[in-house]
Scaffold this active site. Structure first.
Site, PDB file in Angstrom:
ATOM      1  N   LYS A 274      -3.178   3.185  -2.995  1.00  0.00           N
ATOM      2  CA  LYS A 274      -4.272   4.034  -3.460  1.00  0.00           C
ATOM      3  C   LYS A 274      -4.226   5.344  -2.700  1.00  0.00           C
ATOM      4  O   LYS A 274      -4.345   5.359  -1.494  1.00  0.00           O
ATOM      5  CB  LYS A 274      -5.619   3.350  -3.217  1.00  0.00           C
ATOM      6  CG  LYS A 274      -5.861   2.186  -4.136  1.00  0.00           C
ATOM      7  CD  LYS A 274      -7.034   1.381  -3.696  1.00  0.00           C
ATOM      8  CE  LYS A 274      -6.647   0.507  -2.528  1.00  0.00           C
ATOM      9  NZ  LYS A 274      -7.717  -0.259  -1.963  1.00  0.00           N
TER      10      LYS A 274
ATOM     11  N   MET B 220      -8.880   8.361   9.488  1.00  0.00           N
ATOM     12  CA  MET B 220      -9.277   9.161   8.314  1.00  0.00           C
ATOM     13  C   MET B 220     -10.181  10.330   8.705  1.00  0.00           C
ATOM     14  O   MET B 220     -11.335  10.395   8.303  1.00  0.00           O
ATOM     15  CB  MET B 220      -9.968   8.254   7.285  1.00  0.00           C
ATOM     16  CG  MET B 220      -9.068   7.145   6.794  1.00  0.00           C
ATOM     17  SD  MET B 220      -9.903   5.905   5.813  1.00  0.00           S
ATOM     18  CE  MET B 220     -10.289   4.664   7.032  1.00  0.00           C
TER      19      MET B 220
ATOM     20  N   ASP C 206       0.823  -1.214   0.000  1.00  0.00           N
ATOM     21  CA  ASP C 206       0.000   0.000   0.000  1.00  0.00           C
ATOM     22  C   ASP C 206       0.852   1.257   0.000  1.00  0.00           C
ATOM     23  O   ASP C 206       2.030   1.213   0.328  1.00  0.00           O
ATOM     24  CB  ASP C 206      -0.796   0.047   1.312  1.00  0.00           C
ATOM     25  CG  ASP C 206      -2.011  -0.825   1.253  1.00  0.00           C
ATOM     26  OD1 ASP C 206      -2.348  -1.295   0.168  1.00  0.00           O
ATOM     27  OD2 ASP C 206      -2.639  -1.010   2.314  1.00  0.00           O
TER      28      ASP C 206
HETATM   29  N1  SAH Z   1      -4.619  -0.489   8.444  1.00  0.00           N
HETATM   30  C1  SAH Z   1      -4.204   0.816   8.924  1.00  0.00           C
HETATM   31  C2  SAH Z   1      -5.282   1.884   8.712  1.00  0.00           C
HETATM   32  C3  SAH Z   1      -5.559   2.185   7.252  1.00  0.00           C
HETATM   33  S1  SAH Z   1      -6.760   3.464   7.055  1.00  0.00           S
HETATM   34  C4  SAH Z   1      -3.833   0.709  10.405  1.00  0.00           C
HETATM   35  O1  SAH Z   1      -4.117  -0.322  11.033  1.00  0.00           O
HETATM   36  O2  SAH Z   1      -3.259   1.650  10.943  1.00  0.00           O
HETATM   37  C5  SAH Z   1      -5.730   4.886   6.861  1.00  0.00           C
HETATM   38  C6  SAH Z   1      -5.802   5.779   8.071  1.00  0.00           C
HETATM   39  O3  SAH Z   1      -5.054   5.222   9.138  1.00  0.00           O
HETATM   40  C7  SAH Z   1      -5.226   7.156   7.871  1.00  0.00           C
HETATM   41  O4  SAH Z   1      -6.144   8.049   7.268  1.00  0.00           O
HETATM   42  C8  SAH Z   1      -4.924   7.571   9.303  1.00  0.00           C
HETATM   43  O5  SAH Z   1      -6.103   7.969   9.972  1.00  0.00           O
HETATM   44  C9  SAH Z   1      -4.469   6.248   9.908  1.00  0.00           C
HETATM   45  N2  SAH Z   1      -3.007   6.092   9.841  1.00  0.00           N
HETATM   46  C10 SAH Z   1      -2.329   5.119   9.207  1.00  0.00           C
HETATM   47  N3  SAH Z   1      -1.005   5.257   9.377  1.00  0.00           N
HETATM   48  C11 SAH Z   1      -0.827   6.351  10.146  1.00  0.00           C
HETATM   49  C12 SAH Z   1       0.316   7.020  10.671  1.00  0.00           C
HETATM   50  N4  SAH Z   1       1.572   6.583  10.440  1.00  0.00           N
HETATM   51  N5  SAH Z   1       0.109   8.132  11.417  1.00  0.00           N
HETATM   52  C13 SAH Z   1      -1.141   8.587  11.681  1.00  0.00           C
HETATM   53  N6  SAH Z   1      -2.250   7.988  11.212  1.00  0.00           N
HETATM   54  C14 SAH Z   1      -2.101   6.888  10.458  1.00  0.00           C
END
Ligand code: SAH
Length: 258
Positions: A57, A169, A35
């Site tokens: 994406k 998000m 991703d």
């Molecule tokens: N599977 C991922 C989430 C994917 S959805 C997980 O478990 O973390 C994508 C959202 O995750 C982003 O919009 C944000 O809200 C959060 N996110 C993912 N990585 C992040 C990071 N390094 N710092 C802050 N928010 C993060």
């Protein structure tokens, strides 16, 4: 079928937050489909013999559709032994792992999930707070502010005064989030913290409240929001509001009405 698909959580960015199993599999993979959220430092651990496919994406610029990714996983499993599907954070949290698993099952492909540190946990660590601080919280709600294509909103009807709300998000700006939280009945002075780019050199932590959130400057993506009494550097001061000091929690009061 010769291959096995590993759905691996890459964690929030810092390669030291990978599980040993994830790191080992990255070093042995024949192909890795990853991703946009996966950090370059984690990608650097992939075997140099492995094929690397970016299926990331970004908002509005879809490289591949989810259906195409599902089909790609199945077709790679027919020709490669170790197929890695690498996702930011944990694959099972807002990672669309459900659709991929369904396709793999239907095609009779063996698969295994390797969990990762989800952004909520990385963010709590970055802010130095406990999501379930027993003095002020009894449950965590992992949810999102992004809306479905039909414009539907998430159901936050179960939020109580002892809920820690973690919003993935949080959207393009915070005005709407703030408004919805206030409309839901959350008090304007309820603490919240925005954490962006968890576990990277650009990590930022901004302390705020539900009311002040609307005026906060936008932090760069990815970012998430933790809302609740734990989202404060002064949890001690907040406990008197609903903690009787004798080890008994007061009955949860419903703040949001659906
Ligand atoms: N599977 C991922 C989430 C994917 S959805 C997980 O478990 O973390 C994508 C959202 O995750 C982003 O919009 C944000 O809200 C959060 N996110 C993912 N990585 C992040 C990071 N390094 N710092 C802050 N928010 C993060």
């Amino acid at each position: 079928m010769i291959g096995k698909v590993y759905l691996i959580g890459a964690g929030p960015g810092d390669p030291e937050l990978l599980t040993l199993k994830a790191a080992r599999l990255l070093g042995r993979a024949n192909v890795v489909l990853h991703d946009a959220l996966v950090s370059n430092e984690v990608l650097a651990l992939i075997s140099r013999h492995s094929e690397i496919v970016d299926v990331g994406k970004r908002a509005g610029h879809k490289l591949l559709t989810q259906v195409e990714i599902n089909a790609l996983l199945v077709s790679y499993a027919r020709k490669r032994e170790i197929v890695v599907r690498l996702k930011g954070g944990d694959p099972s949290i807002f990672g669309r792992a459900g659709e991929e698993i369904e396709s793999l099952r239907e095609a009779g492909v063996e698969y295994e999930i390797v969990p990762g540190v989800t952004a909520a946990l990385g963010a709590a660590a970055a802010a130095g707070i406990s999501l379930t601080d027993r003095r002020v919280a009894s449950q965590i709600l992992i949810t999102t502010f992004s809306r479905g294509t039909d414009g539907s909103v998430m159901d936050w009807g179960c939020v109580t005064s002892t809920t820690t709300l973690v919003l993935y998000m949080p959207g393009a700006e915070y005005t709407e989030v703030s408004q919805r939280l206030l409309e839901g009945g959350l008090p304007a002075d309820l603490p919240c913290v925005i954490v962006s780019n968890v576990a990277s050199s650009q990590q930022k932590v901004r302390w705020s409240t539900v009311g002040r959130l609307a005026g906060e400057e936008k932090l760069s993506a990815p970012a998430l929001l933790i809302v609740g009494r734990v989202a404060s550097r002064e949890v001690e001061e907040l406990r008197s509001t609903f903690w009787d000091g004798e080890g008994k929690t007061l009955p949860p009061q419903h703040l949001l009405v659906s």
